[in-house]
Design an enzyme around this catalytic site. Structure first.
Site, PDB file in Angstrom:
ATOM      1  N   HIS A   1      31.051   8.331  23.924  1.00 26.86           N
ATOM      2  CA  HIS A   1      29.931   7.889  23.216  1.00 26.86           C
ATOM      3  C   HIS A   1      29.804   8.414  21.824  1.00 26.86           C
ATOM      4  O   HIS A   1      29.394   7.845  20.691  1.00 26.86           O
ATOM      5  CB  HIS A   1      28.721   8.676  24.246  1.00 26.86           C
ATOM      6  CG  HIS A   1      27.399   8.567  23.383  1.00 26.86           C
ATOM      7  ND1 HIS A   1      26.427   7.711  23.667  1.00 26.86           N
ATOM      8  CD2 HIS A   1      26.749   9.260  22.373  1.00 26.86           C
ATOM      9  CE1 HIS A   1      25.389   7.811  23.100  1.00 26.86           C
ATOM     10  NE2 HIS A   1      25.423   8.665  22.246  1.00 26.86           N
ATOM     11  N   GLU A   2      30.416   9.541  21.313  1.00 22.96           N
ATOM     12  CA  GLU A   2      30.394  10.357  20.275  1.00 22.96           C
ATOM     13  C   GLU A   2      31.223   9.597  19.389  1.00 22.96           C
ATOM     14  O   GLU A   2      30.768   9.467  18.316  1.00 22.96           O
ATOM     15  CB  GLU A   2      30.553  11.816  20.586  1.00 22.96           C
ATOM     16  CG  GLU A   2      29.514  12.688  21.376  1.00 22.96           C
ATOM     17  CD  GLU A   2      28.273  12.489  20.818  1.00 22.96           C
ATOM     18  OE1 GLU A   2      27.813  12.318  19.628  1.00 22.96           O
ATOM     19  OE2 GLU A   2      27.318  12.592  21.708  1.00 22.96           O
TER      20      GLU A   2
END
Length: 307
Positions: free
Chosen positions: A130-131
């Site tokens: 996600h990051e």
């Protein structure tokens, strides 16, 4: 669609900033506001990532000091087609993570010790993917710029109240108008900033699920860390709420509803979106991948592999 929406929201935020400058000082005030915004964003472009990492006491790690975590990030970056980012660990019991950096070539990802202790390897992979999706979409730069402009609007509105306002004969709004400006302009800026942040979170969830290949692992991670974040205080974030939007889950206490004032979408909505994505991908969830937490009856997993 999300990119277009973000662009329109950023344009609205910049327009609001210029409008505040115009109300305070007409054309001259608008020019000053533009110069301020340009200068602040230029400074943030080169220095914001270092400032945030230093603020949270993040320590950089490599393959020797954190081999499992570093190798995981390397694999995910390869899947995403990204250069290897700098990797940091933050000594903080609240499970959370964020990404920063002005572009993929100068990116950094950070995870708290609480996150590494709570989650399984697949869940950690989902969070860090996600990051990396934020990095790939250049959300880190977008959110830094919006935070700077939103903060500058509040500063400019208060400056106008103190030094402009009722003493400016050319000001058609008078003292009452300036008071409204001080209250409403920062509120409007905050709402636009929150809308941009929530839009980018949904996009990063989708991107992270693609990079890791396991939407349900990310969904399970969101359920776990959102519940833990409500119980475990992040003192640095509480002292610096302007950085809250950077984290995968809102690190501030009391943020439990998907309302106008939340920097993040409701975790329930994000989990449901990831579950739909898993069905569309034809995935079959195993028991260990099912989300746990306040929205699931599944049993929690054992502490993470590096806890």
């Amino acid at each position: 669609m999300n990119t277009m929406r973000t662009g329109l929201l950023m344009a609205a935020l910049m327009g609001l900033f210029l409008a505040v400058g115009y109300v305070i000082g007409r054309e001259q005030g608008m020019v000053i506001a533009f110069i301020m915004a340009a200068g602040m964003n230029l400074f943030a472009y080169w220095n914001a990532d270092k400032m945030v990492l230093r603020m949270y006491g993040a320590r950089q790690v490599d393959r020797q000091s954190a081999p499992e975590f570093y190798d995981l990030i390397e694999d995910l970056a390869r899947n995403a087609g990204l250069p290897m980012p700098k990797v940091y660990i933050i000594d903080n019991p609240q499970p959370n993570a964020f990404a920063t950096g002005r572009n993929p070539q100068n990116a950094a990802v950070a995870a708290t010790t609480g996150l590494l202790q709570l989650l399984s390897r697949d869940e950690i992979a989902g969070v860090m993917a996600h990051e990396l999706a934020h990095v790939k979409n250049r959300d880190t730069l977008v959110m830094t710029m919006t935070a700077i402009i939103a903060g500058a609007i509040s500063m400019l509105a208060n400056f106008g109240m103190l030094f402009g306002g009722s003493r400016n004969r050319d000001n058609p709004f008078g003292a009452i108008g300036m008071i409204l400006l001080v209250v409403l302009a920062p509120l409007a800026a905050m709402l636009v900033q929150m809308a941009i942040s929530r839009t980018r979170e949904y996009g990063a969830d989708r991107g992270g699920a693609v990079i890791s290949g396991q939407p349900l692992a990310l969904a399970s991670a969101l359920a776990k860390i959102s519940g833990a974040a409500q119980r475990i205080e992040n003192r640095t974030a509480e002292a610096n709420p302007a950085t809250a939007h950077m984290f995968i889950i809102n690190p501030l206490s009391g943020a439990r509803m998907d309302n106008l004032f939340s920097t993040h979408p409701n975790p329930r909505n994000r989990i449901e979106a990831l579950q739909r994505m898993d069905r569309e991908m034809g995935g079959g969830a195993t028991a260990s991948q099912q989300p746990t937490g306040p929205w699931s009856s599944a049993r929690p997993q054992a502490p993470g592999p590096w806890g």
